[in-house]
Motif scaffolding. Sequence first.
Motif, short mmCIF file in Angstrom:
data_model
loop_
_atom_site.label_atom_id
_atom_site.label_comp_id
_atom_site.label_asym_id
_atom_site.label_seq_id
_atom_site.Cartn_x
_atom_site.Cartn_y
_atom_site.Cartn_z
N UNK A 44 0.85 -1.19 0.00
CA UNK A 44 0.00 0.00 0.00
C UNK A 44 0.88 1.24 0.00
N UNK A 45 0.48 2.28 -0.76
CA UNK A 45 1.26 3.51 -0.89
C UNK A 45 0.38 4.70 -0.57
N UNK A 46 0.88 5.57 0.32
CA UNK A 46 0.21 6.84 0.61
C UNK A 46 1.07 7.96 0.05
N UNK A 47 0.48 8.78 -0.82
CA UNK A 47 1.19 9.88 -1.46
C UNK A 47 0.65 11.21 -0.96
N UNK A 48 1.54 12.16 -0.67
CA UNK A 48 1.12 13.50 -0.32
C UNK A 48 0.75 14.24 -1.60
N UNK A 49 -0.24 15.07 -1.51
CA UNK A 49 -0.69 15.81 -2.67
C UNK A 49 -1.67 15.01 -3.50
N UNK A 50 -2.06 13.84 -3.01
CA UNK A 50 -3.01 13.00 -3.73
C UNK A 50 -4.42 13.51 -3.47
#
Length: 168
Positions: A44-50
């Motif tokens: 699982x990947x959490x991206x800022x600005x998403x």
Amino acid sequence: MKRKISGVLLAGCLGILSANSYAVPALYQTSDSSRTDNRVYAGLVWSWGSKQGLMPDYVVGFRSLHVESDNSVQGGDINLRVKYNHGFMLDSTRLAYVDGKRDFVGNYGVGYSFVNHSVLGTVAGQGSYYRFGMDYDFKEHGLKPYVEINTLEKPNREAPKLIPYNYT
């Protein structure tokens, strides 16, 4: 009965001590060795600005590493990210060179964003079960940091080869 057991134990201890007091020539020498470690992974990947808030992207990938007996590793990683925001949508793909030690490696590479139709540059640090990094979107000229948890653990240790010592 106790005397016999005590005598046997005492004789055994003296035998061990006397055997260790003599110098024994080396029978083996060590040589560097290596192997390839191939792993398929998911995470699982959490991206800022998403725009999807706390909803993570899914990642699946394949990593191939050349593991040396001195704990150094190098190889490659290819992965694919998928968004789930009211249905599955292909997000991006990355191809990275992996270099470092077994406990912590760096990822340096390029990718492509299917969402923005642009080329990505990517840099990341990776340990067992996690990766943190940053993508640079060449079309939007912006940095996008991310944190990933995945099923990749550090590669197993590679032991040096034992080679019989040649006395000639």
